[in-house]
Design an enzyme around this catalytic site. Structure first.
Site, PDB file in Angstrom:
ATOM      1  N   GLY A  39       0.806  -1.275   0.062  1.00 31.36           N
ATOM      2  CA  GLY A  39       0.154   0.089   0.216  1.00 31.36           C
ATOM      3  C   GLY A  39       0.697   1.210  -0.039  1.00 31.36           C
ATOM      4  O   GLY A  39       2.075   1.079   0.000  1.00 31.36           O
ATOM      5  N   PHE A  72      -9.255  -6.069   3.871  1.00 34.43           N
ATOM      6  CA  PHE A  72      -8.712  -6.173   2.550  1.00 34.43           C
ATOM      7  C   PHE A  72      -7.047  -6.466   2.620  1.00 34.43           C
ATOM      8  O   PHE A  72      -6.471  -6.876   1.441  1.00 34.43           O
ATOM      9  CB  PHE A  72      -8.567  -4.821   1.772  1.00 34.43           C
ATOM     10  CG  PHE A  72      -9.828  -4.398   1.809  1.00 34.43           C
ATOM     11  CD1 PHE A  72     -10.826  -4.522   0.565  1.00 34.43           C
ATOM     12  CD2 PHE A  72     -10.596  -3.522   2.764  1.00 34.43           C
ATOM     13  CE1 PHE A  72     -12.110  -3.869   0.476  1.00 34.43           C
ATOM     14  CE2 PHE A  72     -11.916  -3.007   2.372  1.00 34.43           C
ATOM     15  CZ  PHE A  72     -12.625  -3.217   1.362  1.00 34.43           C
ATOM     16  N   ALA A  74      -4.361  -8.513   2.316  1.00 32.95           N
ATOM     17  CA  ALA A  74      -3.802  -9.885   1.672  1.00 32.95           C
ATOM     18  C   ALA A  74      -2.895  -9.809   0.668  1.00 32.95           C
ATOM     19  O   ALA A  74      -2.714  -8.730  -0.017  1.00 32.95           O
ATOM     20  CB  ALA A  74      -5.105 -10.619   1.179  1.00 32.95           C
ATOM     21  N   TYR A 141      -3.112 -18.556  -4.108  1.00 37.23           N
ATOM     22  CA  TYR A 141      -3.976 -17.233  -3.725  1.00 37.23           C
ATOM     23  C   TYR A 141      -5.482 -17.611  -3.669  1.00 37.23           C
ATOM     24  O   TYR A 141      -6.160 -17.205  -2.711  1.00 37.23           O
ATOM     25  CB  TYR A 141      -3.876 -16.217  -4.897  1.00 37.23           C
ATOM     26  CG  TYR A 141      -4.870 -15.354  -4.772  1.00 37.23           C
ATOM     27  CD1 TYR A 141      -4.789 -14.323  -3.744  1.00 37.23           C
ATOM     28  CD2 TYR A 141      -5.579 -14.994  -6.013  1.00 37.23           C
ATOM     29  CE1 TYR A 141      -5.751 -13.158  -3.591  1.00 37.23           C
ATOM     30  CE2 TYR A 141      -6.323 -13.881  -6.075  1.00 37.23           C
ATOM     31  CZ  TYR A 141      -6.234 -13.146  -4.647  1.00 37.23           C
ATOM     32  OH  TYR A 141      -7.214 -12.055  -4.622  1.00 37.23           O
ATOM     33  N   HIS A 187      -1.953  -6.281 -13.801  1.00 35.32           N
ATOM     34  CA  HIS A 187      -3.552  -6.456 -14.541  1.00 35.32           C
ATOM     35  C   HIS A 187      -3.375  -5.590 -15.828  1.00 35.32           C
ATOM     36  O   HIS A 187      -2.724  -4.649 -16.085  1.00 35.32           O
ATOM     37  CB  HIS A 187      -4.594  -5.457 -13.461  1.00 35.32           C
ATOM     38  CG  HIS A 187      -4.554  -6.321 -12.158  1.00 35.32           C
ATOM     39  ND1 HIS A 187      -4.800  -5.520 -10.879  1.00 35.32           N
ATOM     40  CD2 HIS A 187      -4.593  -7.730 -11.713  1.00 35.32           C
ATOM     41  CE1 HIS A 187      -4.899  -6.410  -9.878  1.00 35.32           C
ATOM     42  NE2 HIS A 187      -4.661  -7.474 -10.442  1.00 35.32           N
TER      43      HIS A 187
END
Length: 323
Positions: A39, A72, A74, A141, A187
């Site tokens: 983060g 969240f 993880a 995962y 992504h």
């Protein structure tokens, strides 16, 4: 829904920060707990209290003043989970167990959990996936997230926890200054936009011989703000002793080539592409049925257009671009 005091674990990450911002805008009190391993401190919304720490140590801060936890925190990279499964069991499963223990000790009895479509694995009948379809993860995962779903179900039955697990499909887009900043990035949409910015020389399309209209994989893309709104609805829908599982997606699939072509139109940039081999374990089609979320949460996506999702992500990506 009345004002709540919420702990958001992983709230300095992409999705956690957007949800924290929506919670604050709705009048809730927010504390973000994040170890900043993936983060970003500047992603914590103004108005939120910030604690730099691990989810495993949540018991140091969690007390009876909190009404709910939105979880969240993880590890979330499929490839890394295959190479280092122990990291995923230790952090995703072990950390979630420590969090549940801390919640029980503090008397905090409401949880919204960030789950994933990876719990379904490679579905035999993939369109559209419902919550009753077989869960057969193909990587650690997805297996770790499914294990936490089972753990939460047991906590609800034995100890009266009120919990909702939200299984995301492909989340994209941005909410103002809150967007995707993964390192490494895996992504598709942010990779395409990095190519548009000249940070990558080209886009690799992994396989063009799938049984889909244009031969490339099809995925269900959901705007991150629509996702965040579902979390606020889930917070109000959680019931003691019940574990509700809801898929979150648009219910429409877009192929890799459609994403690239739409990004070309949105950015006005050429976006060179090359075709590479298939990646092991990539299903041809993954599309969600979100009927349960519509019926039980009263939720539906308000930003379903692919061009709008990419445009918001593009605006965020360009924030650091020289003008």
């Amino acid at each position: 829904m009345s004002e709540k005091t919420c702990l958001v674990t992983g709230g300095a990450g992409y999705i956690g920060s957007v949800v924290a911002a929506h919670l604050l805008a709705a009048g809730h009190r927010v504390t973000v707990l994040d170890d900043l391993s993936t983060g970003h401190r500047d992603a914590v919304p103004q108005g939120a209290r910030f604690i730099e720490g691990r989810v495993q140590d949540a018991g140091r801060w969690l007390d009876g003043s909190y009404d709910a936890v939105l979880h969240f925190a993880a590890c979330s990279q499929v490839g890394e989970s295959v190479a280092a499964p122990e990291k995923y069991w230790r952090n995703n499963v072990g950390g979630s167990l420590d969090l549940l223990d801390a919640m029980r000790e503090a008397g905090v009895r409401t949880l919204v959990f960030s789950s994933t479509a990876a719990t379904y694995g490679d579905p035999r009948d993939p369109v559209p996936l419902t919550e009753t379809d077989t869960t057969a993860p193909t990587n650690p995962y997805g297996a770790s997230k499914l294990a936490v779903d089972h753990m939460i179900a047991g906590e609800c039955a034995a100890h009266g926890l009120a919990a909702v697990s939200l299984r995301y499909f492909n989340v994209a887009g941005a909410h103002g200054r809150y967007g995707e900043r993964h390192a490494p990035e895996t992504h598709l949409i942010p990779l395409v936009l990095q190519t548009a910015l000249g940070e990558r020389p080209e886009i690799t399309v992994h396989g063009d011989d799938y049984p889909t209209p244009d031969g490339t994989c099809v995925r269900d893309y959901l705007h991150v703000s629509d996702l965040a709104e579902a979390h606020l609805l889930a917070l109000g829908a959680a019931r003691p002793g019940e574990h509700l599982i809801c898929n979150l997606g648009n219910g429409n699939g877009f192929s890799v080539r459609q994403v690239v072509e739409t990004a070309r139109a949105v950015t006005g940039r050429p976006l060179p592409c090359r075709t590479g081999p298939r990646r092991p374990g990539d299903p041809a089609v993954l599309v969600a049925s979100a009927e349960r979320a519509r019926e039980v949460l009263g939720w539906k996506p308000r930003r379903p257009e692919l061009a709008g999702i990419i445009a918001d992500a593009w605006e965020f990506a360009r924030q650091a671009e020289p003008r």
